[in-house]
Write an enzyme that holds these catalytic residues in place. Structure first.
Site, PDB file in Angstrom:
ATOM      1  CG  LEU C 108      86.299  21.746  85.232  1.00  0.00           C
ATOM      2  CD1 LEU C 108      84.980  22.345  85.199  1.00  0.00           C
ATOM      3  CD2 LEU C 108      86.838  21.489  83.839  1.00  0.00           C
ATOM      4  N   GLY C 153      86.294  17.404  87.543  1.00  0.00           N
ATOM      5  CA  GLY C 153      86.621  17.338  85.854  1.00  0.00           C
ATOM      6  C   GLY C 153      87.588  16.159  85.595  1.00  0.00           C
ATOM      7  CG  ASN C 177      85.836  16.798  94.542  1.00  0.00           C
ATOM      8  OD1 ASN C 177      85.809  16.706  93.186  1.00  0.00           O
ATOM      9  ND2 ASN C 177      86.793  17.075  95.408  1.00  0.00           N
ATOM     10  CD  GLU C 178      82.389  18.427  90.407  1.00  0.00           C
ATOM     11  OE1 GLU C 178      82.043  17.421  90.840  1.00  0.00           O
ATOM     12  OE2 GLU C 178      82.839  18.476  89.372  1.00  0.00           O
TER      13      GLU C 178
END
Lengths: 302, 302, 302
Positions: C108, C153, C177-178
């Site tokens: 994203l 994303g 990996n947010e």
């Protein structure tokens, strides 16, 4: 018991406090620095807690001879210690290990399940639930450094952590072996186990009451890593540092997302689960088989 | 059918009886010793049942040439035989195997799904459900000794046991290959499969309608163990002995805890599932593709 | 936003259309042959779509320099392109890959999450949801040919396909990996991940915000296969042909059975999920950490 429960103040988003008031006073206030200096340890009878304020990492060492069995007193200390650390902003992670050679924890204390009153059984089981709710739902990073055998409740304790490292000694074993004793692991032991090893491995292991050797435990995913026993504590510290490198808030929300449904399930069925335990454990057939098991253990020792 | 259902006596905690009354009389009473002597066998047309009263282990041998396909008659015998053993306190475990070389079971009989009345389709599907409910929910230890190929319904039969051992012949294959025939495995086939191999393997295997060779089936966890064909029956007996070493009561409660939600799901949607099957199978496009498949099978034979 | 939603026509059984009207006209009508000739490509700014009408296989090539980050414009094109192919009876499968060396998709677009209005955040998040609903629920066979790194994303995009092939370059990494950025993968990212790698691997990987090298991604089941980069497109075509050998109808119903509960969960909590995203992302602490992350990325480049 109901009165004790009603008196408890449950903060939203925080697991409720342990139901028994601590023997040595009230729970740690929000300023735990007053209680704990750099590397200052606090200890009771059964668990030694050391907090390294530099790293923010505490170690809980079980030291309840002969085999770290999980009695009501043990659970009370465990809950209080965990709660203290949870409320201490200087503490971000806990390593669980044993001060007793060859045993991590032998699991729930069978003497707590034999010849006691139903009230006492209920109190014991509530404390078992409480400890698991606190540990499985902890906001801190939790690492089990399994430096000995760890059957039944001892295995649950390790399963409830974020990461499990075991000494690669093939004589050490770990597993939810309740079925071997003629008893049944409750649904939330099972849920915790399934979340770690998957449905199929759990189904087989629980039905057989398997105790897995360290290498086998690693192969089926019950533990994440094996290391030589002398490197276990260093490895646990290194793993902890890796997990603490993440921002706490994101890690905590992620952990909660993964575990919430299983935690909620016990919270929703807590009283029912206590009733189940009490009515199961008070059956004459179960009392008899537990007494036989204890006799066998006594003979083994002598 | 509804009348048959209504007449059934369902004991709490025990799976309901098979919907068709047995051709040879009523279900075995609680004193099955009257019927079965030491190693006495009872047989019907399609399944040979032998009970070793010494070990408490029965063997169900499928002997319905040419390929042990699962017809309504087969299912009726299967349900009755399983119910008899379930009610026999002297029987604690069942080994399922085939008396026909190279085939364990070819799965649901396609002739039962072609050119029949909707009532007959419904009766057939109810019997398929019944057999699975009985087998997946059995209190006995169930071991599949898969001594041949086992597609579709044959695979489900093996998946529903507690343990699966397969002859390590790479020509033997096993899998839920319904998609290859243009049909869809129902949700409880899928649930059973997911409980054994996990979501990802199931998703891929079901979409591709994969038949896995014995080594591959072992690799993905569809079967627990491979052994040379000549050692299969001995191995099944040894595994059975290992499982029977556990106290029945604890093992049964544990098994029920692991499987209850999946069993309950079919019980809750049983009539809907029958309607789905009937309306799907009576579609002209499906009938056509099943007829083509049968033609292909006939040509293969000649 | 509510008005936009209300205006949408949602066909039963078909995922709702993308909420933004396409910049270049309305969605493709049911007779897409009018638009697409043999191997005729349609392209917008950020995605190149080629349909081979012989095989019925389309390729979506991401070509949004520098790193295929997923902006609102990207999502709009993605939804429209996927919808067009979904409605084209001549198209049975889609291969997703990147036209940009070393990157599949960087996930994203962080600039969509910084310094914008709450309305814009909501619109962006709705488009993220829409794209996932369309892709995860697609009736077509979807294959990800992951020819570069694919964090966050980008990883979700690959996870939502039926099959994932990755170039076996150990420099390429993939993962949700947010947590590394101080943000939290939403529950449906998590559900999608758990369906692929299981609960334990997902729990650990999400908490650590792990980016897995290609070999590790293969080992944990995040990708199904590794091939040398020069063989990636051929392999994707071969896998696609294998999946297309199955009858569409049975395969589609099976896919829906496997994925429906996870899709339904987002559909049921869609507005709530948007509110969560907006209130999380508008926190000053989150805005600050995203700005710091962007600064770091800029410094890296120069």
């Amino acid at each position: 018991m109901a009165a004790t429960l009603a008196r408890r103040i449950v903060r939203p988003g925080v697991l409720p406090l342990c139901s028994r008031p601590p023997a040595w006073g009230r729970a740690a206030p929000r300023s735990p620095g007053l209680l704990l200096a750099q590397r200052r340890a606090f200890s009771n009878n059964k668990i030694l807690v050391e907090l390294d304020e530099g790293s923010g990492v505490a170690t809980m060492k079980f030291k309840s001879p002969p085999v770290n069995s999980i009695s009501l007193d043990f659970l009370t200390e465990f809950c209080i210690s965990l709660e203290k650390l949870e409320n201490n902003r200087g503490c971000r992670g806990v390593i669980f290990t044993s001060a007793i050679p060859t045993v991590f924890s032998s699991g729930l204390d069978i003497t707590e399940m034999c010849g006691k009153s139903t009230e006492r059984y209920a109190e014991f089981w509530r404390a078992v639930q409480e400890s698991w709710l606190k540990l499985y739902g902890s906001n801190m990073v939790t690492v089990a450094a399994v430096n000995g055998s760890s059957p039944a409740g001892g295995c649950l304790l390790a399963l409830s952590c974020d990461y499990r490292i075991m000494a690669e000694n093939p004589k050490f074993s770990i597993g939810l072996n309740e079925a071997q004793l003629g008893i049944v692991a409750p649904f939330w032991f099972k849920d915790t186990f399934v979340n770690v090893v998957g449905h199929r491995v759990a189904e087989r292991s629980l039905q057989l009451g398997s105790l897995h050797s360290a290498p086998e435990a690693h192969r089926i995913g019950l533990v994440d890593e094996l290391v030589p026993e002398e490197k276990l504590q260093d490895k646990a510290a290194a793993v902890m540092a890796q997990w603490l490198a993440l921002p706490d808030h994101a890690r905590q929300l992620t952990k909660s997302m993964m575990r919430k449904s299983v935690l909620d399930r016990l919270v929703a069925h807590r009283e029912e689960d206590i009733q189940n335990f009490v009515s199961f454990i008070t059956k004459e057939s179960i009392q008899k088989s537990l007494r036989m098991y204890m006799e066998m253990l006594k003979k083994k020792k002598s």
